[in-house]
Motif scaffolding. Structure first.
Motif, PDB file in Angstrom:
ATOM      1  N   ALA A  68      -5.095  11.634  11.170  1.00  0.00           N
ATOM      2  CA  ALA A  68      -5.401  10.953  10.147  1.00  0.00           C
ATOM      3  C   ALA A  68      -4.576   9.653  10.024  1.00  0.00           C
ATOM      4  N   THR A  69      -4.923   8.406   9.644  1.00  0.00           N
ATOM      5  CA  THR A  69      -3.967   7.396   9.479  1.00  0.00           C
ATOM      6  C   THR A  69      -4.249   6.538   8.108  1.00  0.00           C
ATOM      7  N   GLN A  70      -3.134   5.844   7.884  1.00  0.00           N
ATOM      8  CA  GLN A  70      -3.191   4.952   6.442  1.00  0.00           C
ATOM      9  C   GLN A  70      -2.492   3.679   6.939  1.00  0.00           C
ATOM     10  N   PRO A  71      -2.881   2.512   6.483  1.00  0.00           N
ATOM     11  CA  PRO A  71      -2.206   1.425   6.704  1.00  0.00           C
ATOM     12  C   PRO A  71      -0.914   1.466   6.040  1.00  0.00           C
ATOM     13  N   LEU A  72      -0.035   0.826   6.857  1.00  0.00           N
ATOM     14  CA  LEU A  72       1.309   0.636   6.091  1.00  0.00           C
ATOM     15  C   LEU A  72       1.359  -0.201   4.910  1.00  0.00           C
ATOM     16  N   ALA A 114      -0.310  -2.593  10.740  1.00  0.00           N
ATOM     17  CA  ALA A 114       0.044  -1.447  11.556  1.00  0.00           C
ATOM     18  C   ALA A 114      -0.593  -0.254  10.696  1.00  0.00           C
ATOM     19  N   ARG A 115      -0.757   0.951  11.295  1.00  0.00           N
ATOM     20  CA  ARG A 115      -1.153   2.153  10.614  1.00  0.00           C
ATOM     21  C   ARG A 115      -0.303   3.236  11.181  1.00  0.00           C
ATOM     22  N   TRP A 116      -0.005   4.391  10.351  1.00  0.00           N
ATOM     23  CA  TRP A 116       0.505   5.594  10.759  1.00  0.00           C
ATOM     24  C   TRP A 116      -0.258   6.722  10.532  1.00  0.00           C
ATOM     25  N   THR A 117      -0.153   7.349  11.536  1.00  0.00           N
ATOM     26  CA  THR A 117      -0.756   8.840  11.407  1.00  0.00           C
ATOM     27  C   THR A 117       0.010   9.875  10.600  1.00  0.00           C
ATOM     28  N   VAL A 118      -0.533  10.810  10.007  1.00  0.00           N
ATOM     29  CA  VAL A 118       0.329  11.958   9.448  1.00  0.00           C
ATOM     30  C   VAL A 118       1.522  12.272  10.109  1.00  0.00           C
ATOM     31  N   ARG A 119       0.980  12.750  11.268  1.00  0.00           N
ATOM     32  CA  ARG A 119       2.017  13.070  12.465  1.00  0.00           C
ATOM     33  C   ARG A 119       3.388  12.085  12.471  1.00  0.00           C
ATOM     34  N   ARG A 120       3.067  10.785  12.645  1.00  0.00           N
ATOM     35  CA  ARG A 120       4.110   9.713  12.534  1.00  0.00           C
ATOM     36  C   ARG A 120       4.934   9.748  11.219  1.00  0.00           C
ATOM     37  N   VAL A 121       4.133   9.830  10.221  1.00  0.00           N
ATOM     38  CA  VAL A 121       4.916  10.086   9.167  1.00  0.00           C
ATOM     39  C   VAL A 121       5.817  11.307   9.064  1.00  0.00           C
ATOM     40  N   VAL A 122       5.584  12.134   9.372  1.00  0.00           N
ATOM     41  CA  VAL A 122       6.404  13.521   9.406  1.00  0.00           C
ATOM     42  C   VAL A 122       7.669  13.218  10.325  1.00  0.00           C
TER      43      VAL A 122
END
Length: 189
Positions: free
Chosen positions: A139-143, A153-161
């Protein structure tokens, strides 16, 4: 007299109390827990006054690093759940906003090391629960708007972790240097 944190206090909870995670989620959480332990370990046997002390040319102190990493982890958790509005618009920050943010790197006279470690433990519990229970790490959210983020840019939950793990590891290394400069104690060597 400042309270001494002996290192026997544990902010690690019993694994049986943690949400069940398997596969990639378990790997991410294990790596994050490992980095958190290193960071917390640097504060063992310190008084509040020692946790406030700057020992290098940097503005950083051990209590402030714990506060900062706690704030980072909290805000990224909010971002995962609520999107960029949870972090605010960095491009619109005032001098007062930046001054408050600078206090995040200091253990203020009204704060205790035990208090910031307890706050860190609570934020860690929340993050662990999020990672273990969110339906989709893709799942992504815009930065949020910030000069250091690519526009749109958007980050996935994985990228946030992974970002939280990297941030924690980086500051655990800073903490090790600060602690060694304080009293010669080493955390990672």
């Amino acid at each position: 007299m400042s309270e001494i944190i002996t290192g026997t206090e544990s902010t690690d909870r019993d694994p049986a109390d943690a949400p069940a995670a398997t596969g990639e989620r378990a790997d991410l959480l294990a790596l994050l827990a490992h980095q958190r332990r290193f960071l917390r370990f640097t504060t063992r046997d310190l008084t509040d006054d020692q946790a406030r002390q700057r020992t290098t040319a940097s503005e950083l102190c051990l209590g402030g690093l714990i506060k900062h990493v706690t704030s980072v982890e909290r805000h990224w958790g909010d971002f995962v759940l609520e999107g960029p509005s949870a972090m605010g618009d960095f491009t619109a920050m005032t001098e007062e906003d930046w001054a408050r943010r600078a206090d995040e790197f200091r253990l203020l006279p009204t704060e205790t090391l035990a208090g910031v470690l307890a706050d860190y433990a609570e934020v860690a519990r929340r993050t662990d629960e999020l990672v273990a229970t969110l339906p989709d790490l893709n799942a992504t959210q815009p930065l949020p708007k910030a000069p250091w983020f690519e526009a749109g840019a958007r980050w996935t939950v994985r990228r946030v972790v992974m970002h939280v793990i990297a941030e924690t590891a980086q500051h655990a290394g800073h903490a090790d240097i600060i602690r060694e400069s304080l009293d010669g104690a080493k955390s990672m060597g």
